[in-house]
Design a protein around this motif. Structure first.
Motif, PDB file in Angstrom:
ATOM      1  N   UNK A  47      11.289   2.316   4.147  1.00  0.00           N
ATOM      2  CA  UNK A  47      11.779   2.643   2.935  1.00  0.00           C
ATOM      3  C   UNK A  47      11.063   4.097   2.440  1.00  0.00           C
ATOM      4  N   UNK A  48       9.795   4.255   2.593  1.00  0.00           N
ATOM      5  CA  UNK A  48       8.966   5.226   2.243  1.00  0.00           C
ATOM      6  C   UNK A  48       9.070   6.561   3.196  1.00  0.00           C
ATOM      7  N   UNK A  49       9.774   6.392   4.340  1.00  0.00           N
ATOM      8  CA  UNK A  49      10.182   7.105   5.364  1.00  0.00           C
ATOM      9  C   UNK A  49       8.706   7.583   5.978  1.00  0.00           C
ATOM     10  N   UNK A  50       7.798   6.792   6.355  1.00  0.00           N
ATOM     11  CA  UNK A  50       6.854   7.131   6.938  1.00  0.00           C
ATOM     12  C   UNK A  50       6.424   6.356   8.189  1.00  0.00           C
ATOM     13  N   UNK A  51       5.433   6.694   8.966  1.00  0.00           N
ATOM     14  CA  UNK A  51       5.166   5.768  10.246  1.00  0.00           C
ATOM     15  C   UNK A  51       4.272   4.697   9.834  1.00  0.00           C
ATOM     16  N   UNK A  52       3.914   3.642  10.726  1.00  0.00           N
ATOM     17  CA  UNK A  52       3.280   2.684  10.513  1.00  0.00           C
ATOM     18  C   UNK A  52       1.737   3.112  10.486  1.00  0.00           C
ATOM     19  N   UNK A  53       1.530   3.940  11.339  1.00  0.00           N
ATOM     20  CA  UNK A  53      -0.015   4.560  11.421  1.00  0.00           C
ATOM     21  C   UNK A  53      -0.032   5.409  10.195  1.00  0.00           C
ATOM     22  N   UNK A  54       0.763   5.991   9.558  1.00  0.00           N
ATOM     23  CA  UNK A  54       0.391   6.618   8.456  1.00  0.00           C
ATOM     24  C   UNK A  54       0.012   5.659   7.285  1.00  0.00           C
ATOM     25  N   UNK A  55       0.963   4.603   6.978  1.00  0.00           N
ATOM     26  CA  UNK A  55       0.517   3.504   6.320  1.00  0.00           C
ATOM     27  C   UNK A  55      -0.723   3.020   6.463  1.00  0.00           C
ATOM     28  N   UNK A  56      -1.244   2.861   7.906  1.00  0.00           N
ATOM     29  CA  UNK A  56      -2.462   2.106   7.880  1.00  0.00           C
ATOM     30  C   UNK A  56      -3.665   3.216   7.727  1.00  0.00           C
ATOM     31  N   UNK A  57      -3.440   4.471   7.539  1.00  0.00           N
ATOM     32  CA  UNK A  57      -4.521   5.554   7.118  1.00  0.00           C
ATOM     33  C   UNK A  57      -4.680   5.328   5.717  1.00  0.00           C
ATOM     34  N   UNK A  58      -3.782   4.444   4.784  1.00  0.00           N
ATOM     35  CA  UNK A  58      -4.070   4.709   3.725  1.00  0.00           C
ATOM     36  C   UNK A  58      -4.308   3.185   2.986  1.00  0.00           C
ATOM     37  N   UNK A  59      -3.814   2.154   3.632  1.00  0.00           N
ATOM     38  CA  UNK A  59      -3.950   0.711   3.319  1.00  0.00           C
ATOM     39  C   UNK A  59      -3.952  -0.192   4.509  1.00  0.00           C
ATOM     40  N   UNK A  60      -4.768  -1.082   4.286  1.00  0.00           N
ATOM     41  CA  UNK A  60      -4.901  -2.135   5.311  1.00  0.00           C
ATOM     42  C   UNK A  60      -3.951  -3.099   5.596  1.00  0.00           C
ATOM     43  N   UNK A  61      -3.164  -3.408   4.426  1.00  0.00           N
ATOM     44  CA  UNK A  61      -2.084  -4.185   4.334  1.00  0.00           C
ATOM     45  C   UNK A  61      -1.487  -4.066   3.027  1.00  0.00           C
ATOM     46  N   UNK A  62      -0.438  -4.698   3.086  1.00  0.00           N
ATOM     47  CA  UNK A  62       0.526  -4.884   1.563  1.00  0.00           C
ATOM     48  C   UNK A  62      -0.348  -5.478   0.535  1.00  0.00           C
ATOM     49  N   UNK A  63      -1.379  -6.318   0.787  1.00  0.00           N
ATOM     50  CA  UNK A  63      -2.042  -6.768  -0.229  1.00  0.00           C
ATOM     51  C   UNK A  63      -2.924  -5.761  -0.863  1.00  0.00           C
ATOM     52  N   UNK A  64      -3.704  -4.889  -0.016  1.00  0.00           N
ATOM     53  CA  UNK A  64      -4.496  -3.612  -0.316  1.00  0.00           C
ATOM     54  C   UNK A  64      -3.694  -2.661  -1.039  1.00  0.00           C
ATOM     55  N   UNK A  65      -2.285  -2.643  -0.882  1.00  0.00           N
ATOM     56  CA  UNK A  65      -1.501  -1.540  -1.418  1.00  0.00           C
ATOM     57  C   UNK A  65      -1.183  -2.052  -2.891  1.00  0.00           C
ATOM     58  N   UNK A  66      -0.985  -3.545  -3.221  1.00  0.00           N
ATOM     59  CA  UNK A  66      -0.704  -4.025  -4.280  1.00  0.00           C
ATOM     60  C   UNK A  66      -2.002  -3.638  -5.259  1.00  0.00           C
ATOM     61  N   UNK A  67      -3.140  -4.307  -4.900  1.00  0.00           N
ATOM     62  CA  UNK A  67      -4.499  -4.024  -5.166  1.00  0.00           C
ATOM     63  C   UNK A  67      -4.826  -2.648  -5.899  1.00  0.00           C
ATOM     64  N   UNK A  68      -4.507  -1.620  -4.914  1.00  0.00           N
ATOM     65  CA  UNK A  68      -4.507  -0.179  -5.549  1.00  0.00           C
ATOM     66  C   UNK A  68      -3.717   0.030  -6.462  1.00  0.00           C
TER      67      UNK A  68
END
Length: 193
Positions: A47-68
């Motif tokens: 949905x964000x048009x990024x790769x998984x490795x890019x996601x993991x550079x910013x957040x460990x998981x979706x829970x960390x994204x929510x906390x941020x």
């Protein structure tokens, strides 16, 4: 000689900020569309048009994204609270929170509704309690009574918001704020324990 920013100030590259914004926006849209439990990292990435490795550079998981995201909301509300002094017996963050919830009601309906799961609701309730602690008149020492008071007020605000959004109530934000203070006035007026 170049001067570095203080260590407490986070300098974020524009590309990093754009990526984080895209991930956040994807999470918000997917929460409305599918609910928290139906979101996985791959869906966020698509949905964000990024790769998984890019996601993991910013957040460990979706829970960390929510906390941020909740940390960002907390920081914005605290900045508003500092800018506007609250009247005695009031919490400075409440008007900003209620206005924000009203403006983003589709997202908050998803956050507070059945499809969000207990994880999201628990994190939001924790955020409210943290905001109450930060905005309540300062006790000389934190004790079990002041902690219980923060949980009581944060829980009451959570339930009021859930009721308001959960049933498409027509009340305006000012009406909800007034109701919260009306019912919370005795608790906010308690003497320091």
């Amino acid at each position: 000689m170049k001067t570095r920013p203080p260590l407490s100030v986070e300098v974020v590259d524009r590309r990093i900020q754009r990526t984080r914004d895209a991930i956040r926006e994807a999470m918000m849209a997917l929460m409305v569309e599918r609910g928290w439990d139906a979101i996985d990292v791959q869906t966020l990435c698509d949905h964000a048009n990024i790769g998984r490795s890019t996601f993991y550079q910013h957040y460990a998981n979706k829970e960390e994204l929510l906390k941020a995201n909740f940390a960002g909301l907390r920081n914005a509300l605290m900045a508003q609270a500092v800018a506007q002094a609250a009247a005695p017996g009031q919490l400075a963050f409440v008007p900003g929170l209620i206005a924000h919830v009203y403006e983003a009601q589709d997202v908050f309906r998803a956050l507070l509704g059945r499809r969000s799961g207990h994880y999201v609701q628990d994190r939001f309730r924790e955020l409210l309690i943290e905001l109450v602690v930060a905005n309540a008149p300062k006790a000389k020492t934190r004790n079990w009574q002041s902690t219980a008071q923060a949980h009581y007020l944060g829980g009451a605000l959570f339930e009021l918001l859930a009721w308001w959004l959960g049933n498409n109530r027509p009340q305006k934000p000012k009406d909800i704020e007034a109701l919260f203070y009306l019912w919370s006035k005795p608790v906010l007026a308690l003497p320091e324990p």
